[in-house]
Design an enzyme around this catalytic site. Structure first.
Site, short mmCIF file in Angstrom:
data_model
loop_
_atom_site.label_atom_id
_atom_site.label_comp_id
_atom_site.label_asym_id
_atom_site.label_seq_id
_atom_site.Cartn_x
_atom_site.Cartn_y
_atom_site.Cartn_z
N ARG A 369 -59.53 29.30 -74.67
CA ARG A 369 -60.47 30.42 -74.58
C ARG A 369 -59.80 31.75 -74.91
NH1 ARG A 369 -65.54 30.67 -70.38
NH2 ARG A 369 -66.77 32.04 -71.68
N GLU A 740 -64.54 35.06 -75.24
CA GLU A 740 -63.30 34.83 -74.49
C GLU A 740 -62.84 36.03 -73.68
OE1 GLU A 740 -61.65 32.19 -78.19
OE2 GLU A 740 -60.98 34.22 -77.90
#
Ligand code: CDP
Length: 795
Positions: A369, A740
């Site tokens: 991420r 993210e």
């Protein structure tokens, strides 16, 4: 008719419900394990129990005696087809099935293909492997110690365990900045190994059809087109005869970017047996062998002037990559985009050195991420900033403000050479401080401290380079990192859009349709989105590093604009005026001098099939390849308040405020979902999550009793702010990536909050995760608690 209402048709800014959820919440998703093909066999992998050992023999006789077993693959067999090793995305090699040695616990040693998964599993246990144990290496320090065993003795010219050394920045200028400093502030920390841990494990169903010579592979991959090319090259099959289908994916977070041995084995097994072969990991297989992240030691310092100005930054990173260097990153940058560290601060000089080493752990370093090591970069940055503010004795919020890149400085070139596109950093900080009640909290903190209670407030500000990336600088194995989109408008004005990206829960099926609605005025509900099938989707580098909106999303816009340009010609024909006399408003072309005379986009679509002007190609479709001119740089401020219990070291989160500026929000509700998910992961990182290895290289954390996922019970509430919007000047709709940001910037806010609560006791650092015993030790012993987390003892 006038222009359509953009929100009503589900265009930009509409908080449209996710269309994909209809099937997911009804249990009608089609995940890898849902795929059942006629005659399908099942594959299980035998994994190494040891972290480092020479293989002296593998005996498969007893496995073959088990009824229902069709094939047992070993490294030796793979070697006869030149498939025992495969190339990685980082110019290294990785064992598909071990031949000479095993190099991490959980490494793939053999694969059994049988009628059902249980028979295959039993047969794995019947394989007899003799190992000669070797000493294990579980840290970069051990990897470079004198006399360390060479893990990769398979590689010619590899006399030690160093994979690379790398540097960037201006060393001389940085040294000069430090020579001028009034104060030098230092920070040394460890970002523990973690795992993306998607709910669905990795798997594949390979189906080779001898009659057509076509290989179809259903696979949990975030990057189907790259996998197709990899399969073509590794298995030496013609690329046009390979179809990779990425069905519904139960979460990816970077775990589903690399190429795994299981994929390769299932493909070879299907070719050999001419039957479909399914492989899907169990949870332990996933947690022990695939796609680890972080595992990095960071050490750096800031050169500071008395008035709070940062003059320079230097930093060294020691990255533990595990046994194979197989994480993907742009080839120019050995340690991802770690050099995005301090990008939101205006620092004249910076220098970064990095060293990557092998260890007896599963391959690591995936962009969990994050945009290629940005999580580590931002964590270090914000921990360093907090410590430097404390060293200088200045307010940490003010210290950030003084050093931020200012609004008028954009586009801003960082000391490491990135070009920041746009931002309003100080404004975001102000919104965050107001929301958390900064001044008020400081007073409360003081009063509480007088009574022996420990309150703390942590700030983390971050920017992230999203949308890798322009072809001048970004490639993976030489393939440039552009994306494409194909848009087909049918004659009734309904449409289908396909991209080379692959959603894993981010909601592309909803948001790409919104972009088409914005560009063409076709209601989003009339646009279907399809991704993940290399036979139908146009090329794309895949979905990771929050690159979908900056690159594939931009390609959708550009394809729609091409369609609009053609529709304009059709409109001029229908309205019997020249093209120059035609104006556009959402959903409709009209005659400039007579605005009441107009045609809708739907009427243009019908004309493309029924009433074209002479010389115009029929149909209303377009494909656009988008090579982004630059990265997009979202910015965020995360502020967390906590109370730490001095008696136990347990800390409770009081409030969390998030101010995210990701430019134009396509779907505000989806963006909020992304931020909440990211903050949850950030909280988990800071509070509970880590994978350790004991001295023998045994992985501690290969199940959910040891590797903790936060549930709704532990996860705090989040207050989200969206009032700061700085469009990206180079993105067609001004959007920046966001998926993210909170996972990247969030961890430092939680850690800074705890450190703020205990800092007056002389504690400067506690490394993640901030487990109660580590916090308690820091408080009672009045010292830092640093380094890799301890191996949890049995019981
Ligand atoms: O590459 P990935 O899809 O993981 O990340 P992203 O591009 O940041 O997008 C995550 C989700 O948020 C997608 O559904 C986007 O379309 C949506 N998004 C949005 O609505 N507005 C933005 N400015 C950025 C993303």
């Amino acid at each position: 008719m006038t222009a359509l209402d953009e929100i009503k048709i589900g265009g930009l800014g509409a908080s449209r419900k996710r269309v994909e959820d209809d099937r997911f919440i009804r249990g009608k998703g089609n995940y890898l394990d849902d795929i059942v093909l006629p005659g399908m066999l099942h594959m299980e992998i035998l994994r190494s129990p040891l972290a480092h050992a020479r293989i002296t023999s593998i005996d498969t006789t007893r496995a073959y005696e088990i009824p229902g077993v069709h094939l047992v693959l070993t490294g030796e067999m793979m070697a006869t087809r030149n498939l025992a090793w495969m190339p990685t995305l980082s110019y290294d090699t990785q064992a598909v099935l071990a031949t000479d040695k095993v190099r991490f616990q959980g490494q793939e040693v053999a694969a059994v293909i049988a009628d059902d998964p249980y028979v295959a599993k039993d047969a794995c246990e019947a394989i007899v492997v003799e190992y000669e144990p070797l000493p294990a290496i579980v840290s970069p320090a051990q990897a470079v110690a004198d006399g360390a065993p060479v893990i990769r003795d398979d590689k010619e010219n590899q006399a030690d365990n160093v994979i690379y050394t790398w540097e960037i920045g201006d060393k001389a200028a940085t040294d000069a900045a430090f020579a001028q400093a009034d104060l030098v502030s230092t920070m040394k920390l460890h970002y523990p190994r973690s795992h993306p841990s998607p709910i669905e494990c990795c798997g594949s169903v390979a189906d080779f059809n001898r009659a057509t010579s076509k290989l179809t592979v259903y696979m949990t991959t975030q990057a189907p087109h790259i996998i197709r090319a990899a399969v073509a090259l590794v298995a030496e099959l013609p690329e046009h005869m390979i179809r990779i289908v990425s069905p519904d994916i139960g979460g990816g977070f970077g775990n589903k970017v690399p190429v795994y041995p299981g994929y390769v084995c299932s493909i070879l097994a299907s070719i050999l047996l001419e039957r479909p072969v399914k492989w899907i990991e169990d949870k332990t297989g996933n947690l022990i062998s695939t796609g680890f992240a972080r595992d990095i030691y960071l050490d750096g310092e800031l050169a500071l002037r008395k008035d709070g100005k940062i003059l320079g930054m230097r930093m060294h990173a020691d990255a533990d990559h595990g046994a194979f260097f197989s994480d993907a990153q742009p080839s120019k940058f050995k340690i991802g985009l770690l050099h995005s560290t301090f990008a939101c601060y205006d620092i004249p000089a910076a220098h970064l050195t990095a060293r990557g080493t092998y260890s007896n752990k599963a391959p690591g370093g995936v962009a969990y991420r994050c945009s290629f090591r940005v999580t580590e970069a931002m964590f270090f940055q914000e921990r360093m900033i907090a410590a430097a503010a404390a060293d200088l004795g200045v307010d940490p919020a003010e210290f950030r403000r003084v050093n931020f890149v200012r609004d008028e400085q954009f586009p801003h070139r960082t000391a490491f050479g990135f070009l920041l596109d746009s931002g309003q950093y100080a404004k975001c900080l102000d919104v965050g401080l107001r929301a958390i009640g900064y001044e008020e909290f400081r007073k409360r903190q003081e009063q509480a401290r007088a009574k022996g209670r420990l309150l703390g407030l942590g700030i983390s500000t971050m920017t992230e380079p999203l949308g890798a990336g322009n072809s001048r600088e970004y490639d993976i194995l030489g393939i440039k990192m552009f994306d494409s989109a194909e848009l087909k408008v049918h004659m009734t004005g309904k449409a289908i859009v396909r991209t080379g990206a692959r959603t894993q829960g981010q909601g592309h099926e909803t948001t790409w349709a919104q972009i088409v609605a914005h560009e063409l005025g076709i209601p989003a509900q009339d646009v279907v989105v399809e991704e993940g099938d290399t036979d139908t989707a146009p090329f794309g580098m895949g979905t990771y590093a929050s690159r979908s909106t900056p690159v594939a999303g931009a390609a959708v816009s550009m394809a729609a604009r091409k369609v609009r340009a053609k529709a304009r010609k059709l409109a001029a024909h229908l309205l019997e005026v020249s093209e120059e006399d035609v104006e556009w408003e959402l959903g409709r072309f009209y005659v400039r001098s007579a605005p009441d005379r107009g045609v809708t986009i739907t009427e243009c679509a019908l004309a493309a099939y029924s009433n074209m002007p002479d010389g115009l190609e029929p149909g209303l479709e377009a494909t656009a390849f988008y090579d982004p001119p630059n990265l997009t740089w979202p910015f965020a401020v995360y502020i967390v308040t906590v109370e730490v219990d001095p008696a136990t070291g347990v800390w409770d989160v009081l409030d969390v405020v998030a101010v995210d500026d990701c430019g134009v929000r396509i779907n505000p509700m989806i963006v909020e979902g992304q931020i909440m998910g990211g903050l949850t992961e950030a909280y988990a990182m800071a509070n509970m999550q880590f994978i350790t290895f004991d001295a023998e290289g045994n992985c501690i954390g290969s199940n959910y009793m040891d590797y903790l996922l936060p549930t709704a019970w532990e996860t705090p509430g989040f207050e989200l702010h969206s009032e700061v919007v700085t469009p990206s000047p180079h993105h067609p709709i001004g959007a920046k990536g966001v998926g993210e940001c909170a996972a990247v910037g969030g961890p430092a806010a939680f850690v800074n909050a705890v450190l703020d609560a205990v800092g007056h006791l002389g504690i400067r650092n506690i490394d993640m995760p901030l487990l109660p015993d580590r916090v308690w030790e820091a408080i009672t012993e009045r010292h830092d608690v640093s380094g890799a987390p301890p191996v949890r003892s049995e019981g």
